[in-house]
Structure formats: structure tokens, C-alpha cells
Design a protein around this motif. Structure first.
Motif, short mmCIF file in Angstrom:
data_model
loop_
_atom_site.label_atom_id
_atom_site.label_comp_id
_atom_site.label_asym_id
_atom_site.label_seq_id
_atom_site.Cartn_x
_atom_site.Cartn_y
_atom_site.Cartn_z
N ASP A 171 0.85 -1.19 0.00
CA ASP A 171 0.00 0.00 0.00
C ASP A 171 0.88 1.24 0.00
O ASP A 171 1.31 1.72 1.04
N GLN A 172 1.16 1.77 -1.19
CA GLN A 172 2.03 2.94 -1.29
C GLN A 172 1.35 4.23 -0.80
O GLN A 172 2.02 5.21 -0.51
N SER A 173 0.02 4.22 -0.73
CA SER A 173 -0.67 5.41 -0.24
C SER A 173 -0.30 5.69 1.21
O SER A 173 -0.33 6.85 1.66
N MET A 174 0.05 4.64 1.98
CA MET A 174 0.44 4.85 3.36
C MET A 174 1.73 5.65 3.44
O MET A 174 1.90 6.49 4.34
N ASN A 175 2.67 5.44 2.50
CA ASN A 175 3.91 6.22 2.50
C ASN A 175 3.61 7.71 2.33
O ASN A 175 4.22 8.55 2.98
N LYS A 176 2.68 8.02 1.45
CA LYS A 176 2.31 9.42 1.21
C LYS A 176 1.68 10.03 2.45
O LYS A 176 2.00 11.16 2.84
N THR A 177 0.80 9.27 3.10
CA THR A 177 0.15 9.75 4.32
C THR A 177 1.17 9.99 5.42
O THR A 177 1.15 11.02 6.11
N HIS A 226 7.64 14.98 -4.60
CA HIS A 226 7.04 15.83 -5.63
C HIS A 226 5.52 15.84 -5.54
O HIS A 226 4.88 16.88 -5.76
N THR A 227 4.92 14.69 -5.21
CA THR A 227 3.45 14.62 -5.14
C THR A 227 2.90 15.53 -4.05
O THR A 227 1.74 15.94 -4.10
N LEU A 228 3.73 15.87 -3.06
CA LEU A 228 3.30 16.75 -1.97
C LEU A 228 3.97 18.12 -2.05
O LEU A 228 3.93 18.90 -1.09
#
Length: 309
Positions: free
Chosen positions: A169-175, A240-242
Motif C-alpha cells: 500500500d504505497q498510499s500509506m507512505n504518502k500519508t 514531488h506529489t506533496l
């Protein structure tokens, strides 16, 4: 930080807690609630009296009433502290298995963050998390902020974020990155340290052997350098996404070695004021074979932890 309802569990509190100042878990929860306009649930959990214990005969009601009033006075003081700091708070006392009841509170009260004092137990001279806290990390699906007992309060300036770029779950890294950055930059001199550890595919073999026997042109060092580049590119893309690329408040550490060893080593050398990690909450046979790096780090570290699931 974007949280709505924070649970501060008080588990099997002793008389000494009533005599001390407001515990760090409470001050931390209030600080988070202020920044995210969240409310706090203060819940005291304790085991019920054993139903078959003959030595409680005749005093069950008296002892139960004593514990109930003790916790109510304790929670009233904590609730007053929250209200004084303009944070909405409620409190209650629950008798039952602490881990089971905490998990129940999370579900029934729509809790999205747990902030808890974490007593360490001494195992052969090594500090480890208690069985209750390890069970909580394995079973819950929301972030848990654990604060070691009897550690001095300090500003959270050095935040260490451990990333697993191979997580499903890569979304957890972003969070985690977003929350870790917000926590670190609450202070003007705050710093976010992002660490990713990796192992070379040839770690267990002599490198000169592969250097002589690989049939293609790449040497082992070339392959290692390629992996390091790929890992850095992943982290740069995530930043970059953030809109966090080229940020002076962020340092990147790509380290060759086992995760639990290298992450703990960096946490001590900084030293880290808070460690942010992700857990896959493995249980049963899967945990036996795969282990849980987050759990290993959590058990040994001496700094506060924010664990995402």
C-alpha cells in the motif's frame, strides 16, 4: 495533521499517576487536537475483579467503588486540562480486558488516532514494549502514537520517517510523509529525516565472485548503484506529489543494511524526537515467516513512535 477524534487510554493507572503532573500522552493529544480541531476521549481501562477469587468475598462492591471513584477523579483532572486548552473532551471508566476494550472503543467511537503512554518491560536487560502495546499495534488499523513512560518532555524537532518503498500500500507512505513533515515543521528549526534501508541482492556472497562470473557487463557495484538510484527516484517522486522536493527541512538517508538495525541506529545518532513508521500488522503464520520490521523497531526504541497501518 488531520484527525477528528483522539483516544487517550489510561491503562491500569496506579496511585502514583494521580500524584504526578499531566502525563505526556495527554499533553501530546491536546496539542494535536488544537492543531486539527479534534475532540478527545479519555478512557480509563482496568481489568475486572476475578469472579472466582475467594479473597475478594464481601468487599467486591467496596473495592469496585474505590477504583471507579479513583479513575473518575483522575479523568476529571485530565478533562479539565483539555477544556482549559480549548479542546473538547469526554471521559469514562471501562472494566474489561484493556486491549479488547480499546479496540472496541476505536470502533464504536469512530476513533482515528490513539495517543498512549507506553510502559517498557525489561527483558534480559533490554527495554521492550509491553504485551498489551504490541497487541494493540498488531490488531488496530488506525495510527497509534506511543510515548515511552518516564522520558523527559521535549520539542519535536528531529522527526525520523522510515519508508518501505516495497510496501503493498504505497498510499500509506504518502500519508506518513505528509504527517511527518507537518509535525517536524511545527518548529522553525524542525527537520524531517527520511530513511529507506535496502540490501544488495548479492549481500550474502563475495562480491569479487560475482564480479568475475556475471555473464553481462554490469558489475555488482553497478547493480547496487542502480538500486540506490531507483530508491532515490522513488522518494523524490513521492516528495514531488506533496510539493516537498528541494526542501531544506528534509534530509534523505538511503542506507545499506537491515531495516531494524539501521533505523534504530539513525534514531539514536540524531537523536530523533519522534519516529514515524508503517506496520503491516502481520499476525499468525505470516508474521512467523515474514516478521514485522515496525514491531521490532517499536519494541526497542526509546523515543516516541507514531505507527501507521
Amino acid at each position: 495533521m488531520d484527525f477528528n477524534h483522539i483516544l487517550v487510554p489510561i491503562v491500569r493507572a496506579g496511585i502514583e499517576l494521580a500524584e504526578h503532573d499531566i502525563p505526556r500522552a495527554m499533553t501530546q493529544a491536546v496539542s494535536i487536537a488544537q492543531s486539527s480541531n479534534a475532540s478527545i476521549s479519555l478512557v480509563a481501562y482496568d481489568n475486572p475483579l476475578p469472579p472466582s477469587a475467594s479473597y475478594w468475598s464481601g468487599i467486591e462492591e467496596e473495592l469496585f467503588e474505590f477504583k471507579q471513584k479513583f479513575y473518575e477523579r483522575l479523568l476529571a483532572r485530565f478533562e479539565e486540562y483539555a477544556v482549559f486548552n480549548n479542546v473538547r473532551a469526554t471521559s469514562k471508566v471501562v472494566f474489561g480486558s484493556p486491549v479488547k476494550e480499546i479496540l472496541s472503543s476505536i470502533e464504536t467511537d469512530s476513533i482515528d488516532l490513539v495517543v498512549k503512554e507506553a510502559p517498557h518491560v525489561d527483558l534480559l536487560g533490554v527495554h521492550r514494549l509491553s504485551g498489551d502495546d504490541l497487541s494493540l499495534l498488531r490488531l488496530t488499523r488506525i495510527p497509534v502514537w506511543l510515548i515511552p513512560e518516564n522520558t523527559p518532555e521535549r520539542n519535536t524537532r528531529n522527526v525520523l520517517l522510515a519508508l518501505d518503498i516495497h510496501a503493498n500500500d504505497q498510499s500509506m507512505n504518502k500519508t506518513m510523509l505528509q504527517h511527518a513533515y507537518e509535525i517536524a515543521t511545527q518548529h522553525k528549526d524542525g527537520k524531517l529525516h527520511v530513511i529507506h534501508t535496502w540490501l544488495s541482492p548479492f549481500e550474502e556472497y563475495p562480491k569479487n565472485y560475482f564480479g568475475r562470473h556475471l555473464s553481462h557487463a554490469e558489475t555488482v557495484n553497478d547493480i547496487d548503484n542502480t538500486l540506490i538510484k531507483e530508491h532515490r527516484e522513488y522518494i523524490d517522486k513521492l516528495l514531488h506529489t506533496l510539493n516537498l522536493e528541494n526542501n531544506d527541512a528534509i534530509s534523505i538517508h538511503i542506507v545499506n543494511g537491515t531495516a531494524s538495525t539501521e533505523i534504530s541506529k539513525l534514531a539514536q545518532s540524531l537523536p530523533a524526537d519522534l519516529m514515524v513508521i508503517g506496520s503491516h500488522a502481520r499476525t499468525g503464520i505470516d508474521r512467523f515467516f515474514n516478521g514485522n520490521t515496525a514491531e521490532n523497531i517499536s519494541a526497542a526504541t526509546q523515543c516516541p513512535l507514531l505507527v501507521f497501518h
